[in-house]
Motif scaffolding. Structure first.
Motif, PDB file in Angstrom:
ATOM      1  N   ALA A   1      12.089   4.284  18.720  1.00 37.68           N
ATOM      2  CA  ALA A   1      11.478   5.033  17.626  1.00 37.68           C
ATOM      3  C   ALA A   1      10.735   4.121  16.654  1.00 37.68           C
ATOM      4  CB  ALA A   1      12.554   5.822  16.880  1.00 37.68           C
ATOM      5  N   MET A   2      11.330   2.998  16.301  1.00 35.75           N
ATOM      6  CA  MET A   2      10.691   2.075  15.369  1.00 35.75           C
ATOM      7  C   MET A   2       9.357   1.582  15.923  1.00 35.75           C
ATOM      8  SD  MET A   2      12.126  -1.618  13.996  1.00 35.75           S
ATOM      9  CE  MET A   2      12.127  -2.316  15.658  1.00 35.75           C
ATOM     10  N   ASN A   3       9.352   1.171  17.182  1.00 33.63           N
ATOM     11  CA  ASN A   3       8.130   0.645  17.783  1.00 33.63           C
ATOM     12  C   ASN A   3       7.079   1.736  17.983  1.00 33.63           C
ATOM     13  OD1 ASN A   3       8.800  -2.144  18.139  1.00 33.63           O
ATOM     14  ND2 ASN A   3      10.240  -1.521  19.718  1.00 33.63           N
ATOM     15  N   GLY A   4       7.512   2.918  18.426  1.00 35.17           N
ATOM     16  CA  GLY A   4       6.565   3.988  18.675  1.00 35.17           C
ATOM     17  C   GLY A   4       5.838   4.433  17.422  1.00 35.17           C
ATOM     18  N   PHE A   5       6.579   4.653  16.350  1.00 35.43           N
ATOM     19  CA  PHE A   5       5.948   5.106  15.109  1.00 35.43           C
ATOM     20  C   PHE A   5       5.150   3.986  14.442  1.00 35.43           C
ATOM     21  CE2 PHE A   5       9.081   8.556  15.470  1.00 35.43           C
ATOM     22  CZ  PHE A   5       8.255   9.637  15.230  1.00 35.43           C
ATOM     23  N   PHE A   6       5.586   2.735  14.627  1.00 34.58           N
ATOM     24  CA  PHE A   6       4.826   1.621  14.070  1.00 34.58           C
ATOM     25  C   PHE A   6       3.461   1.516  14.751  1.00 34.58           C
ATOM     26  CE2 PHE A   6       3.654  -2.940  14.345  1.00 34.58           C
ATOM     27  CZ  PHE A   6       3.384  -3.151  13.009  1.00 34.58           C
ATOM     28  N   TYR A   7       3.442   1.587  16.068  1.00 35.49           N
ATOM     29  CA  TYR A   7       2.161   1.501  16.773  1.00 35.49           C
ATOM     30  C   TYR A   7       1.278   2.709  16.473  1.00 35.49           C
ATOM     31  CZ  TYR A   7       3.135  -2.657  19.592  1.00 35.49           C
ATOM     32  OH  TYR A   7       3.355  -3.948  20.010  1.00 35.49           O
ATOM     33  N   ALA A   8       1.894   3.892  16.333  1.00 39.25           N
ATOM     34  CA  ALA A   8       1.114   5.075  15.954  1.00 39.25           C
ATOM     35  C   ALA A   8       0.486   4.876  14.575  1.00 39.25           C
ATOM     36  CB  ALA A   8       2.001   6.318  15.959  1.00 39.25           C
ATOM     37  N   ALA A   9       1.190   4.162  13.690  1.00 43.82           N
ATOM     38  CA  ALA A   9       0.672   3.916  12.348  1.00 43.82           C
ATOM     39  C   ALA A   9      -0.475   2.912  12.353  1.00 43.82           C
ATOM     40  CB  ALA A   9       1.791   3.428  11.434  1.00 43.82           C
ATOM     41  N   ILE A  10      -0.303   1.778  13.068  1.00 45.55           N
ATOM     42  CA  ILE A  10      -1.354   0.752  13.024  1.00 45.55           C
ATOM     43  C   ILE A  10      -2.572   1.153  13.849  1.00 45.55           C
ATOM     44  CG2 ILE A  10       0.294  -1.087  12.559  1.00 45.55           C
ATOM     45  CD1 ILE A  10      -0.091  -2.055  15.454  1.00 45.55           C
ATOM     46  N   ASP A  11      -2.457   2.272  14.574  1.00 45.41           N
ATOM     47  CA  ASP A  11      -3.638   2.842  15.207  1.00 45.41           C
ATOM     48  C   ASP A  11      -4.519   3.546  14.173  1.00 45.41           C
ATOM     49  OD1 ASP A  11      -5.299   3.393  17.361  1.00 45.41           O
ATOM     50  OD2 ASP A  11      -4.323   5.302  17.811  1.00 45.41           O
ATOM     51  N   ARG A  12      -3.953   3.761  12.946  1.00 48.71           N
ATOM     52  CA  ARG A  12      -4.664   4.496  11.911  1.00 48.71           C
ATOM     53  C   ARG A  12      -4.884   3.689  10.630  1.00 48.71           C
ATOM     54  NH1 ARG A  12      -4.759  10.129  12.311  1.00 48.71           N
ATOM     55  NH2 ARG A  12      -3.924  10.929  14.274  1.00 48.71           N
ATOM     56  N   ILE A  13      -4.024   2.709  10.361  1.00 45.22           N
ATOM     57  CA  ILE A  13      -4.149   1.922   9.128  1.00 45.22           C
ATOM     58  C   ILE A  13      -4.089   0.438   9.466  1.00 45.22           C
ATOM     59  CG2 ILE A  13      -3.177   3.723   7.649  1.00 45.22           C
ATOM     60  CD1 ILE A  13      -0.531   2.353   7.686  1.00 45.22           C
ATOM     61  N   PRO A  14      -4.648  -0.440   8.597  1.00 48.33           N
ATOM     62  CA  PRO A  14      -4.667  -1.883   8.889  1.00 48.33           C
ATOM     63  C   PRO A  14      -3.271  -2.465   9.057  1.00 48.33           C
ATOM     64  CG  PRO A  14      -6.189  -1.362   7.113  1.00 48.33           C
ATOM     65  CD  PRO A  14      -5.396  -0.121   7.372  1.00 48.33           C
ATOM     66  N   LEU A  15      -3.188  -3.551   9.810  1.00 52.08           N
ATOM     67  CA  LEU A  15      -1.909  -4.153  10.167  1.00 52.08           C
ATOM     68  C   LEU A  15      -1.143  -4.664   8.948  1.00 52.08           C
ATOM     69  CD1 LEU A  15      -0.018  -5.021  12.444  1.00 52.08           C
ATOM     70  CD2 LEU A  15      -1.368  -7.115  12.684  1.00 52.08           C
ATOM     71  N   GLY A  16      -1.813  -5.402   8.042  1.00 56.38           N
ATOM     72  CA  GLY A  16      -1.129  -5.982   6.893  1.00 56.38           C
ATOM     73  C   GLY A  16      -0.467  -4.947   6.004  1.00 56.38           C
ATOM     74  N   PRO A  17      -1.216  -3.957   5.473  1.00 56.74           N
ATOM     75  CA  PRO A  17      -0.590  -2.914   4.662  1.00 56.74           C
ATOM     76  C   PRO A  17       0.478  -2.120   5.417  1.00 56.74           C
ATOM     77  CG  PRO A  17      -2.963  -2.905   4.337  1.00 56.74           C
ATOM     78  CD  PRO A  17      -2.680  -3.857   5.469  1.00 56.74           C
ATOM     79  N   ALA A  18       0.273  -1.902   6.722  1.00 54.11           N
ATOM     80  CA  ALA A  18       1.257  -1.150   7.500  1.00 54.11           C
ATOM     81  C   ALA A  18       2.604  -1.865   7.505  1.00 54.11           C
ATOM     82  CB  ALA A  18       0.759  -0.950   8.933  1.00 54.11           C
ATOM     83  N   VAL A  19       2.585  -3.167   7.780  1.00 57.03           N
ATOM     84  CA  VAL A  19       3.837  -3.928   7.809  1.00 57.03           C
ATOM     85  C   VAL A  19       4.444  -4.002   6.410  1.00 57.03           C
ATOM     86  CG1 VAL A  19       4.854  -6.186   8.296  1.00 57.03           C
ATOM     87  CG2 VAL A  19       3.144  -5.244   9.834  1.00 57.03           C
ATOM     88  N   ALA A  20       3.588  -4.100   5.389  1.00 56.38           N
ATOM     89  CA  ALA A  20       4.089  -4.147   4.017  1.00 56.38           C
ATOM     90  C   ALA A  20       4.830  -2.869   3.664  1.00 56.38           C
ATOM     91  CB  ALA A  20       2.929  -4.366   3.045  1.00 56.38           C
ATOM     92  N   ILE A  21       4.262  -1.726   4.010  1.00 56.01           N
ATOM     93  CA  ILE A  21       4.910  -0.455   3.702  1.00 56.01           C
ATOM     94  C   ILE A  21       6.165  -0.279   4.550  1.00 56.01           C
ATOM     95  CG2 ILE A  21       4.617   2.057   3.736  1.00 56.01           C
ATOM     96  CD1 ILE A  21       1.612   1.515   3.209  1.00 56.01           C
ATOM     97  N   GLU A  22       6.094  -0.665   5.819  1.00 54.01           N
ATOM     98  CA  GLU A  22       7.272  -0.558   6.677  1.00 54.01           C
ATOM     99  C   GLU A  22       8.420  -1.407   6.144  1.00 54.01           C
ATOM    100  OE1 GLU A  22       8.410  -0.839  11.433  1.00 54.01           O
ATOM    101  OE2 GLU A  22       7.094  -2.336  10.524  1.00 54.01           O
ATOM    102  N   PHE A  23       8.076  -2.504   5.469  1.00 50.01           N
ATOM    103  CA  PHE A  23       9.109  -3.394   4.948  1.00 50.01           C
ATOM    104  C   PHE A  23       9.956  -2.726   3.866  1.00 50.01           C
ATOM    105  CE2 PHE A  23      10.455  -6.777   1.979  1.00 50.01           C
ATOM    106  CZ  PHE A  23      11.303  -7.454   2.826  1.00 50.01           C
ATOM    107  N   LEU A  24       9.517  -1.582   3.343  1.00 51.26           N
ATOM    108  CA  LEU A  24      10.349  -0.856   2.382  1.00 51.26           C
ATOM    109  C   LEU A  24      11.723  -0.552   2.976  1.00 51.26           C
ATOM    110  CD1 LEU A  24       7.772   1.654   0.861  1.00 51.26           C
ATOM    111  CD2 LEU A  24       8.819  -0.317  -0.275  1.00 51.26           C
ATOM    112  N   GLY A  25      11.793  -0.379   4.302  1.00 60.44           N
ATOM    113  CA  GLY A  25      13.078  -0.111   4.939  1.00 60.44           C
ATOM    114  C   GLY A  25      14.075  -1.242   4.757  1.00 60.44           C
TER     115      GLY A  25
END
Length: 302
Positions: free
Chosen positions: A82-106
């Motif tokens: 689940a973590m990998n699937g939703f992460f890749y679905a996200a970076i298909d739509r938003i830049p890598l840096g901000p995506a990882v930054a927001i994911e880091f909230l977890g």
């Protein structure tokens, strides 16, 4: 020869840094496959290839495991898929840096919940400010963040918390990397329905297969092996803050491989998360009265 107890936290820190450096570059390579295979197809291939590689290298023997060990490995696999699937679905739509930054909230929230020292709380706060600046940079920049991409990355953040908790439990209950190998097999089976079309496409193109294998090594085999080992040496709160280095490496990977800009605001945010990681590292070197992490004892979920 067994390592001295005093050296184990530093080894754990080095393992986390190695994981943070490997993961984003694997994600950047994976982004090149999205137009052909789709984000979920790439996720399925990545997890399946990583599972096959680790099965060959580790050769786990799970038939003697008890119920707790099987449950931990299975839940670990669910979190991976689940973590990998939703992460890749996200970076298909938003830049890598901000995506990882927001994911880091977890992991940041997990670190805040588990922290027991004022110094830890301060560094969590510094990392949070850095994450906020990265998110702000993504929203006010030339390319506003896609709303659905934001939803996907927040879901990935929740499963990242589950991944950290279950990785710690697997590391405590199952010796070696056998739990990781079985967890990846579980994840690969769960992702099989979305991976069959991608597998057919890759089978006809050796270049795509090579890129998929590189993604699996950089994004799964190396980082998950390192993190599983690191969680045997570090408290989960320290591990969570050290992961704040990942957005910095993600920004670098996005710039080098995907041509994504690194703005001054983003660079300031990176400086803050690096400061948080350095501060946490220095703190764990001084922490000698808490014997749990240094004897392999990992806090387990209730």
């Amino acid at each position: 020869m067994q390592q001295p107890a005093s050296s184990r936290p530093l080894v754990g820190v080095a393992l986390v840094v190695g994981s943070c450096a490997s993961l984003p570059f694997g994600a950047a390579v994976a982004a090149h496959l999205f137009p052909v295979l789709g984000s979920w197809g790439v996720t399925s291939l990545r997890v399946a290839i990583a599972a096959l590689l680790l099965l060959a290298l580790v050769r786990p023997r799970p038939f003697g495991w008890n119920r707790a060990q099987w449950t931990a490995a299975a839940l670990f696999g669910v979190s991976l898929a689940a973590m990998n699937g939703f992460f890749y679905a996200a970076i298909d739509r938003i830049p890598l840096g901000p995506a990882v930054a927001i994911e880091f909230l977890g992991p940041l929230v997990l670190a805040a919940v588990l922290t027991r020292r004022l110094a830890d709380a301060v560094w969590v706060g510094v990392a949070l400010v850095g994450m906020g600046l990265l998110g702000l940079d993504g929203m006010i920049g030339a390319d506003p963040l896609d709303p659905l991409g934001l939803v996907f990355i927040l879901v990935a953040a929740a499963f990242w918390v589950m991944y950290i908790r279950m990785s710690a439990r697997v590391g405590a209950l199952i010796p070696g990397a056998g739990g990781l190998a079985v967890g990846l097999v579980v994840g690969a089976v769960l992702l099989l329905p979305v991976g069959i079309p991608a597998s057919v496409t890759v089978a006809a193109d050796p270049e795509l297969l090579l890129l998929a294998a590189l993604t699996a090594v950089l994004s799964s085999v190396i980082p998950y092996t390192f993190e599983l080992s690191a969680l045997r040496r570090l408290p989960q709160r320290v591990f969570g803050v050290l992961l704040s280095l990942e957005p910095a490496f993600a920004t670098l990977a996005g710039w080098l491989i995907l041509g994504q800009d690194a703005t001054p605001l983003r660079m300031l945010a990176i400086a803050l998360v690096i400061a948080a990681s350095v501060g946490t590292t220095l703190g764990v070197r001084r922490e000698r009265r808490d014997p749990g992490p240094f004897t392999g004892s990992i806090p387990l979920p209730d």
